[in-house]
Design a protein around this motif. Structure first.
Motif, PDB file in Angstrom:
ATOM      1  N   SER A 120       0.830  -1.205   0.000  1.00  0.00           N
ATOM      2  CA  SER A 120       0.000   0.000   0.000  1.00  0.00           C
ATOM      3  C   SER A 120       0.863   1.253   0.000  1.00  0.00           C
ATOM      4  O   SER A 120       2.056   1.208   0.332  1.00  0.00           O
ATOM      5  CB  SER A 120      -0.898   0.018   1.236  1.00  0.00           C
ATOM      6  OG  SER A 120      -0.110   0.166   2.404  1.00  0.00           O
ATOM      7  N   GLU A 177       0.538   3.660   2.049  1.00  0.00           N
ATOM      8  CA  GLU A 177       0.862   3.924   3.455  1.00  0.00           C
ATOM      9  C   GLU A 177       2.083   3.127   3.900  1.00  0.00           C
ATOM     10  O   GLU A 177       2.934   3.635   4.641  1.00  0.00           O
ATOM     11  CB  GLU A 177      -0.342   3.582   4.339  1.00  0.00           C
ATOM     12  CG  GLU A 177      -1.513   4.538   4.240  1.00  0.00           C
ATOM     13  CD  GLU A 177      -2.317   4.375   2.958  1.00  0.00           C
ATOM     14  OE1 GLU A 177      -3.049   5.307   2.608  1.00  0.00           O
ATOM     15  OE2 GLU A 177      -2.196   3.310   2.296  1.00  0.00           O
ATOM     16  N   GLU A 178       2.176   1.876   3.439  1.00  0.00           N
ATOM     17  CA  GLU A 178       3.324   1.027   3.794  1.00  0.00           C
ATOM     18  C   GLU A 178       4.613   1.590   3.212  1.00  0.00           C
ATOM     19  O   GLU A 178       5.651   1.619   3.881  1.00  0.00           O
ATOM     20  CB  GLU A 178       3.076  -0.385   3.257  1.00  0.00           C
ATOM     21  CG  GLU A 178       4.156  -1.390   3.628  1.00  0.00           C
ATOM     22  CD  GLU A 178       3.892  -2.771   3.041  1.00  0.00           C
ATOM     23  OE1 GLU A 178       4.837  -3.584   3.022  1.00  0.00           O
ATOM     24  OE2 GLU A 178       2.761  -3.023   2.589  1.00  0.00           O
ATOM     25  N   GLU A 183       5.613   4.710   5.126  1.00  0.00           N
ATOM     26  CA  GLU A 183       6.174   4.347   6.435  1.00  0.00           C
ATOM     27  C   GLU A 183       7.616   3.853   6.296  1.00  0.00           C
ATOM     28  O   GLU A 183       8.466   4.129   7.152  1.00  0.00           O
ATOM     29  CB  GLU A 183       5.306   3.272   7.089  1.00  0.00           C
ATOM     30  CG  GLU A 183       5.720   2.949   8.514  1.00  0.00           C
ATOM     31  CD  GLU A 183       4.815   1.915   9.166  1.00  0.00           C
ATOM     32  OE1 GLU A 183       5.111   1.507  10.299  1.00  0.00           O
ATOM     33  OE2 GLU A 183       3.818   1.507   8.523  1.00  0.00           O
ATOM     34  N   HIS A 197       5.033  11.186   5.743  1.00  0.00           N
ATOM     35  CA  HIS A 197       3.571  11.188   5.846  1.00  0.00           C
ATOM     36  C   HIS A 197       3.000  10.702   4.513  1.00  0.00           C
ATOM     37  O   HIS A 197       3.494  11.092   3.446  1.00  0.00           O
ATOM     38  CB  HIS A 197       3.081  12.603   6.153  1.00  0.00           C
ATOM     39  CG  HIS A 197       1.639  12.651   6.520  1.00  0.00           C
ATOM     40  ND1 HIS A 197       0.635  12.596   5.575  1.00  0.00           N
ATOM     41  CD2 HIS A 197       1.024  12.746   7.730  1.00  0.00           C
ATOM     42  CE1 HIS A 197      -0.526  12.654   6.178  1.00  0.00           C
ATOM     43  NE2 HIS A 197      -0.329  12.744   7.487  1.00  0.00           N
ATOM     44  N   PRO A 198       1.968   9.843   4.522  1.00  0.00           N
ATOM     45  CA  PRO A 198       1.411   9.310   3.270  1.00  0.00           C
ATOM     46  C   PRO A 198       1.022  10.388   2.254  1.00  0.00           C
ATOM     47  O   PRO A 198       1.275  10.232   1.063  1.00  0.00           O
ATOM     48  CB  PRO A 198       0.180   8.519   3.742  1.00  0.00           C
ATOM     49  CG  PRO A 198       0.529   8.091   5.120  1.00  0.00           C
ATOM     50  CD  PRO A 198       1.323   9.219   5.701  1.00  0.00           C
TER      51      PRO A 198
END
Length: 345
Positions: free
Chosen positions: A259, A261-262, A265, A270-271
């Motif tokens: 993803s 987001e992954e 991270e 920040h996404p």
């Protein structure tokens, strides 16, 4: 244009005041009604009025309690108390809550117009003084912060963050208004920094409804600190290209459902910030790029007869074979089996 809130539990009074206000000649943006103090507070939270006209005697929360709550907000609201009771005690209490005017029922159109004239004069005087000071200070602060960030003057950046936090806290505004100002400052600073260097990007703000101003300001300040840290590492040659790192990660994990987001991270970003940066540097969204790499890998595997199409589907992250076929056809224009036929397999 001015926003007005009328608070009275008598519908005829609400209607009459609304008509008087509309006929007053004052430039009014909105007139909202409330039948008691609690409804009025809810309306004030949604949109800050410039003027509040409130009755004294009401159920649930009376006018005096409402005036006390408005005074606690320390917001630029001018309150007018309307009452059928000519009791001097009420007037004294109202004055202690910062009430600007006290009118007795029945209200004449002339009395209301005189009161409105006073309210408007006060509002215009306060507006012209505060806007001049704030714009001058904003411009000065922006220029200094832009210099501090670009030239990595971390000490000065921290000083400026403290100065502006105290400055904004001193304004007689609700937290929602302070946050709105903060978002405007963030956008302006981001624009100035980007004009200096296209690769300098502030972390996007994630303001939630009802967020207190101190929490919002911490997020704003942390974004600036993160930008300073990023620039410092990049200029010293210690920063790996984040986009290339993510591309390698995608390439090594084509069979996994990675993803955005992954990936963000993985880089400590920040996404939202990562998403904007990825699109800017590659011309594609994260999902578009990931899909393209999967399909390219699938084409290579389809060129080898030893792989079954279902195995290829799993290898590039599609547990649902039909979904893989649909995506491949959208990308290549033909199905995986048709692609193999063209290769003579």
């Amino acid at each position: 244009m001015y926003r007005v809130l009328i608070v009275d539990d008598e519908p005829m009074i609400l209607k009459g005041l609304t008509v008087f206000l509309r006929q007053s000649g004052v430039d009014i943006a909105s007139i909202r009604p409330a039948s008691n103090g609690e409804e009025a507070l809810a309306a004030i939270t949604e949109e800050l009025p410039d003027f509040v006209f409130t009755d004294i005697r009401m159920p649930v929360m009376d006018g005096l309690a409402l005036c006390a709550r408005i005074a606690e907000m320390n917001a630029p609201i001018q309150t007018v108390v309307i009452s059928g009771y000519g009791d001097f005690t009420y007037a004294q209490t109202c004055i202690s809550y910062g009430v600007k005017e006290y009118l007795l029922k029945p209200i004449s159109k002339r009395d209301l117009q005189d009161t409105l004239r006073k309210l408007v004069q006060r509002a215009e005087s306060a507006k012209s003084a505060s806007s001049y000071l704030s714009m001058a200070k904003v411009d000065e602060w922006m220029q200094e912060m832009e210099q501090a960030v670009y030239y990595l003057n971390q000490e000065r950046a921290e000083e400026l963050l403290q100065i502006w936090e105290h400055e904004m806290a001193s304004y007689h505004l609700l937290d929602a208004q302070r946050i709105e100002m903060l978002e405007e400052f963030h956008a302006l600073l981001a624009k100035k920094l980007k004009a200096r260097d296209v690769n300098i990007m502030l972390q996007p703000l994630q303001m939630e409804r009802g967020m207190p101003f101190p929490a919002a300001y911490r997020q704003f300040a942390d974004g600036i600190r993160q930008t300073l840290h990023y620039l410092q590492k990049r200029r010293k040659g210690k920063l790996k290209d984040p986009i290339e790192e993510v591309k390698k990660y995608i390439e090594h994990n084509l069979g996994s459902e990675i993803s955005l987001e992954e990936a963000a991270e993985l880089l400590g970003l920040h996404p939202n910030y990562f998403s904007v940066m990825f699109k800017q540097m590659t011309g594609e969204t994260f999902v578009q790029y990931r899909t393209k790499r999967r399909m390219e890998h699938a084409k290579r595997m389809l060129g080898e007869e030893r792989y079954r199409i279902t195995d290829i589907s799993y290898a590039v992250g599609y547990a649902d074979h039909s979904n893989f076929t649909k995506t491949f056809k959208k990308y290549e224009g033909i199905s995986p089996s048709e692609y193999r036929q063209k290769l003579g397999i």
